[in-house]
Design a protein around this motif. Sequence first.
Motif, PDB file in Angstrom:
ATOM      1  N   GLN A   1       0.828  -1.204   0.000  1.00 46.98           N
ATOM      2  CA  GLN A   1       0.000   0.000   0.000  1.00 46.98           C
ATOM      3  C   GLN A   1       0.865   1.258   0.000  1.00 46.98           C
ATOM      4  O   GLN A   1       0.579   2.220  -0.720  1.00 46.98           O
ATOM      5  CB  GLN A   1      -0.925  -0.017   1.222  1.00 46.98           C
ATOM      6  N   GLN A   2       1.914   1.256   0.815  1.00 50.88           N
ATOM      7  CA  GLN A   2       2.801   2.416   0.870  1.00 50.88           C
ATOM      8  C   GLN A   2       3.562   2.608  -0.446  1.00 50.88           C
ATOM      9  O   GLN A   2       3.751   3.732  -0.912  1.00 50.88           O
ATOM     10  CB  GLN A   2       3.789   2.262   2.036  1.00 50.88           C
ATOM     11  N   TRP A   3       3.992   1.518  -1.034  1.00 58.22           N
ATOM     12  CA  TRP A   3       4.704   1.574  -2.308  1.00 58.22           C
ATOM     13  C   TRP A   3       3.797   2.149  -3.399  1.00 58.22           C
ATOM     14  O   TRP A   3       4.200   3.027  -4.168  1.00 58.22           O
ATOM     15  CB  TRP A   3       5.209   0.190  -2.683  1.00 58.22           C
ATOM     16  N   LEU A   4       2.573   1.670  -3.455  1.00 57.58           N
ATOM     17  CA  LEU A   4       1.639   2.128  -4.474  1.00 57.58           C
ATOM     18  C   LEU A   4       1.248   3.587  -4.267  1.00 57.58           C
ATOM     19  O   LEU A   4       0.992   4.316  -5.230  1.00 57.58           O
ATOM     20  CB  LEU A   4       0.382   1.250  -4.460  1.00 57.58           C
ATOM     21  N   ALA A   5       1.223   4.026  -3.009  1.00 57.20           N
ATOM     22  CA  ALA A   5       0.861   5.418  -2.711  1.00 57.20           C
ATOM     23  C   ALA A   5       2.014   6.377  -2.953  1.00 57.20           C
ATOM     24  O   ALA A   5       1.841   7.598  -2.895  1.00 57.20           O
ATOM     25  CB  ALA A   5       0.390   5.534  -1.268  1.00 57.20           C
ATOM     26  N   GLY A   6       3.201   5.842  -3.236  1.00 61.56           N
ATOM     27  CA  GLY A   6       4.358   6.687  -3.497  1.00 61.56           C
ATOM     28  C   GLY A   6       5.097   7.128  -2.256  1.00 61.56           C
ATOM     29  O   GLY A   6       6.010   7.965  -2.327  1.00 61.56           O
ATOM     30  N   GLY A   7       4.728   6.547  -1.108  1.00 68.83           N
ATOM     31  CA  GLY A   7       5.357   6.963   0.141  1.00 68.83           C
ATOM     32  C   GLY A   7       6.750   6.415   0.374  1.00 68.83           C
ATOM     33  O   GLY A   7       7.428   6.813   1.327  1.00 68.83           O
TER      34      GLY A   7
END
Length: 207
Positions: A179-185
Amino acid sequence: MANDTETAATRWAGMPLAARRDERRARLVAAAFALFGTEGEAGVSVRAVCRAGRLHARYFYESFADTDQLLGAVYDKVAAELTERLRTALEATGDDLAERLRAGIHGVLEFSSADPRRGRVLFTEARANPVLAGRREATQTALMDAVLQQETRTHPAADPRLARVRAAMFTGAMVELAQQWLAGGLGDDLDIVVEHAAALLLAQHPS
Protein backbone atom coordinates in the motif's frame (compact mmCIF):
# COMPACT_ATOMS: atom_id res chain seq x y z
CA MET A 1 -26.61 -1.55 -29.00
CA ALA A 2 -28.24 -3.18 -32.04
CA ASN A 3 -25.04 -2.86 -34.05
CA ASP A 4 -23.05 -4.32 -31.17
CA THR A 5 -25.47 -7.24 -30.91
CA GLU A 6 -25.22 -7.88 -34.63
CA THR A 7 -21.42 -7.76 -34.46
CA ALA A 8 -21.45 -10.13 -31.49
CA ALA A 9 -23.68 -12.59 -33.36
CA THR A 10 -21.21 -12.58 -36.24
CA ARG A 11 -18.25 -12.93 -33.88
CA TRP A 12 -19.67 -16.05 -32.22
CA ALA A 13 -21.06 -17.71 -35.33
CA GLY A 14 -20.17 -21.40 -35.26
CA MET A 15 -18.70 -21.22 -31.75
CA PRO A 16 -19.98 -23.77 -29.22
CA LEU A 17 -22.36 -22.35 -26.59
CA ALA A 18 -19.99 -22.98 -23.67
CA ALA A 19 -17.15 -21.24 -25.49
CA ARG A 20 -19.41 -18.27 -26.26
CA ARG A 21 -20.31 -17.92 -22.60
CA ASP A 22 -16.68 -18.19 -21.52
CA GLU A 23 -15.64 -15.53 -24.04
CA ARG A 24 -18.43 -13.17 -22.97
CA ARG A 25 -17.58 -13.68 -19.32
CA ALA A 26 -13.92 -12.92 -20.00
CA ARG A 27 -14.91 -9.71 -21.81
CA LEU A 28 -17.02 -8.61 -18.86
CA VAL A 29 -14.22 -9.33 -16.38
CA ALA A 30 -11.72 -7.43 -18.54
CA ALA A 31 -14.08 -4.47 -18.83
CA ALA A 32 -14.75 -4.44 -15.09
CA PHE A 33 -11.02 -4.61 -14.35
CA ALA A 34 -10.39 -1.57 -16.52
CA LEU A 35 -13.24 0.40 -14.93
CA PHE A 36 -12.55 -0.67 -11.36
CA GLY A 37 -8.83 -0.14 -11.73
CA THR A 38 -9.25 3.45 -12.90
CA GLU A 39 -12.51 4.69 -11.38
CA GLY A 40 -12.96 2.43 -8.37
CA GLU A 41 -16.11 0.56 -7.41
CA ALA A 42 -18.30 3.55 -8.25
CA GLY A 43 -17.35 3.20 -11.92
CA VAL A 44 -18.56 -0.40 -12.18
CA SER A 45 -22.23 -0.68 -13.11
CA VAL A 46 -23.98 -3.20 -15.31
CA ARG A 47 -24.50 -0.55 -17.97
CA ALA A 48 -20.91 0.71 -17.87
CA VAL A 49 -19.41 -2.77 -17.98
CA CYS A 50 -21.61 -3.89 -20.85
CA ARG A 51 -20.84 -0.71 -22.76
CA ALA A 52 -17.11 -1.16 -22.26
CA GLY A 53 -17.32 -4.84 -23.18
CA ARG A 54 -19.62 -4.12 -26.16
CA LEU A 55 -22.17 -6.63 -24.93
CA HIS A 56 -25.93 -6.55 -24.43
CA ALA A 57 -27.00 -6.35 -20.78
CA ARG A 58 -28.63 -9.77 -20.97
CA TYR A 59 -25.18 -11.30 -21.32
CA PHE A 60 -24.16 -9.83 -17.98
CA TYR A 61 -26.75 -11.89 -16.12
CA GLU A 62 -25.73 -14.95 -18.07
CA SER A 63 -22.53 -14.99 -15.96
CA PHE A 64 -23.10 -12.80 -12.89
CA ALA A 65 -25.92 -12.17 -10.45
CA ASP A 66 -24.75 -8.63 -9.71
CA THR A 67 -21.72 -6.34 -9.85
CA ASP A 68 -20.38 -7.61 -6.52
CA GLN A 69 -20.06 -11.08 -8.01
CA LEU A 70 -18.33 -9.59 -11.03
CA LEU A 71 -15.89 -7.66 -8.83
CA GLY A 72 -15.14 -10.89 -7.00
CA ALA A 73 -14.22 -12.48 -10.33
CA VAL A 74 -11.95 -9.52 -11.11
CA TYR A 75 -10.19 -9.87 -7.76
CA ASP A 76 -9.80 -13.64 -8.19
CA LYS A 77 -8.24 -13.16 -11.62
CA VAL A 78 -5.71 -10.56 -10.46
CA ALA A 79 -4.86 -12.56 -7.33
CA ALA A 80 -4.28 -15.68 -9.44
CA GLU A 81 -1.97 -13.71 -11.74
CA LEU A 82 0.01 -12.47 -8.74
CA THR A 83 0.26 -16.00 -7.34
CA GLU A 84 1.60 -17.26 -10.65
CA ARG A 85 4.09 -14.39 -10.85
CA LEU A 86 5.36 -15.20 -7.35
CA ARG A 87 5.58 -18.91 -8.11
CA THR A 88 7.68 -18.21 -11.20
CA ALA A 89 9.93 -15.78 -9.31
CA LEU A 90 10.52 -18.18 -6.44
CA GLU A 91 11.17 -21.13 -8.73
CA ALA A 92 13.98 -19.11 -10.30
CA THR A 93 15.73 -18.79 -6.93
CA GLY A 94 17.60 -21.32 -4.84
CA ASP A 95 17.02 -22.29 -1.22
CA ASP A 96 18.79 -19.24 0.21
CA LEU A 97 16.28 -17.45 2.45
CA ALA A 98 17.53 -13.93 1.68
CA GLU A 99 17.33 -14.58 -2.05
CA ARG A 100 13.81 -15.94 -1.77
CA LEU A 101 12.68 -13.03 0.38
CA ARG A 102 13.99 -10.51 -2.11
CA ALA A 103 12.36 -12.37 -4.99
CA GLY A 104 9.01 -12.53 -3.18
CA ILE A 105 8.97 -8.89 -2.10
CA HIS A 106 10.09 -7.70 -5.52
CA GLY A 107 7.46 -9.86 -7.18
CA VAL A 108 4.58 -8.42 -5.15
CA LEU A 109 5.63 -4.78 -5.50
CA GLU A 110 6.62 -4.96 -9.16
CA PHE A 111 3.43 -6.78 -10.16
CA SER A 112 1.27 -4.28 -8.30
CA SER A 113 2.90 -1.15 -9.69
CA ALA A 114 3.63 -2.31 -13.26
CA ASP A 115 -0.11 -1.88 -13.82
CA PRO A 116 -1.51 0.34 -11.02
CA ARG A 117 -4.96 -1.08 -11.65
CA ARG A 118 -3.76 -4.38 -10.18
CA GLY A 119 -2.66 -2.69 -6.98
CA ARG A 120 -5.96 -0.85 -6.70
CA VAL A 121 -7.90 -4.10 -7.01
CA LEU A 122 -5.72 -6.06 -4.56
CA PHE A 123 -4.70 -3.54 -1.94
CA THR A 124 -6.72 -0.33 -2.11
CA GLU A 125 -10.34 -0.74 -3.14
CA ALA A 126 -10.50 -4.22 -1.61
CA ARG A 127 -10.63 -2.66 1.85
CA ALA A 128 -14.00 -0.97 1.29
CA ASN A 129 -16.12 -3.55 -0.54
CA PRO A 130 -17.38 -6.42 1.69
CA VAL A 131 -17.09 -9.00 -1.09
CA LEU A 132 -13.53 -7.96 -1.92
CA ALA A 133 -12.62 -7.62 1.76
CA GLY A 134 -13.55 -11.26 2.27
CA ARG A 135 -11.47 -12.33 -0.69
CA ARG A 136 -8.57 -10.21 0.47
CA GLU A 137 -8.70 -11.88 3.87
CA ALA A 138 -8.69 -15.29 2.22
CA THR A 139 -5.71 -14.30 0.06
CA GLN A 140 -3.78 -13.08 3.10
CA THR A 141 -4.55 -16.32 4.92
CA ALA A 142 -3.29 -18.33 1.95
CA LEU A 143 -0.12 -16.22 1.86
CA MET A 144 0.40 -16.69 5.59
CA ASP A 145 -0.03 -20.46 5.24
CA ALA A 146 2.52 -20.50 2.42
CA VAL A 147 5.00 -18.53 4.54
CA LEU A 148 4.35 -20.87 7.45
CA GLN A 149 5.04 -23.91 5.29
CA GLN A 150 8.32 -22.35 4.18
CA GLU A 151 9.19 -21.59 7.81
CA THR A 152 8.44 -25.14 8.87
CA ARG A 153 10.48 -26.57 6.02
CA THR A 154 13.57 -24.48 6.76
CA HIS A 155 13.27 -24.55 10.59
CA PRO A 156 11.42 -27.76 11.52
CA ALA A 157 12.49 -27.52 15.17
CA ALA A 158 11.13 -23.98 15.65
CA ASP A 159 8.34 -23.29 18.13
CA PRO A 160 5.10 -23.66 16.05
CA ARG A 161 3.48 -20.70 17.79
CA LEU A 162 6.48 -18.48 17.16
CA ALA A 163 6.54 -19.58 13.53
CA ARG A 164 2.86 -18.67 13.10
CA VAL A 165 3.36 -15.28 14.75
CA ARG A 166 6.28 -14.58 12.45
CA ALA A 167 4.26 -15.65 9.37
CA ALA A 168 1.35 -13.41 10.40
CA MET A 169 3.66 -10.43 10.92
CA PHE A 170 5.32 -10.99 7.54
CA THR A 171 1.96 -11.19 5.76
CA GLY A 172 0.62 -8.03 7.39
CA ALA A 173 3.86 -6.20 6.70
CA MET A 174 3.74 -7.14 3.01
CA VAL A 175 0.21 -5.78 2.62
CA GLU A 176 1.15 -2.48 4.29
CA LEU A 177 4.38 -2.31 2.30
CA ALA A 178 2.47 -2.74 -0.95
CA GLN A 179 0.00 0.00 0.00
CA GLN A 180 2.80 2.42 0.87
CA TRP A 181 4.70 1.57 -2.31
CA LEU A 182 1.64 2.13 -4.47
CA ALA A 183 0.86 5.42 -2.71
CA GLY A 184 4.36 6.69 -3.50
CA GLY A 185 5.36 6.96 0.14
CA LEU A 186 8.51 4.90 -0.32
CA GLY A 187 10.04 6.72 -3.25
CA ASP A 188 10.50 5.21 -6.69
CA ASP A 189 13.55 2.94 -6.35
CA LEU A 190 12.11 -0.56 -6.13
CA ASP A 191 15.46 -2.26 -5.54
CA ILE A 192 16.22 -0.10 -2.49
CA VAL A 193 12.78 -0.77 -1.01
CA VAL A 194 13.23 -4.50 -1.54
CA GLU A 195 16.66 -4.48 0.11
CA HIS A 196 15.44 -2.54 3.14
CA ALA A 197 12.38 -4.75 3.57
CA ALA A 198 14.36 -7.97 3.19
CA ALA A 199 17.02 -6.78 5.66
CA LEU A 200 14.39 -5.96 8.28
CA LEU A 201 12.65 -9.29 7.89
CA LEU A 202 15.91 -11.23 7.99
CA ALA A 203 16.92 -9.43 11.19
CA GLN A 204 13.86 -10.97 12.87
CA HIS A 205 14.49 -14.43 11.46
CA PRO A 206 16.42 -17.14 13.29
CA SER A 207 19.81 -17.93 11.78
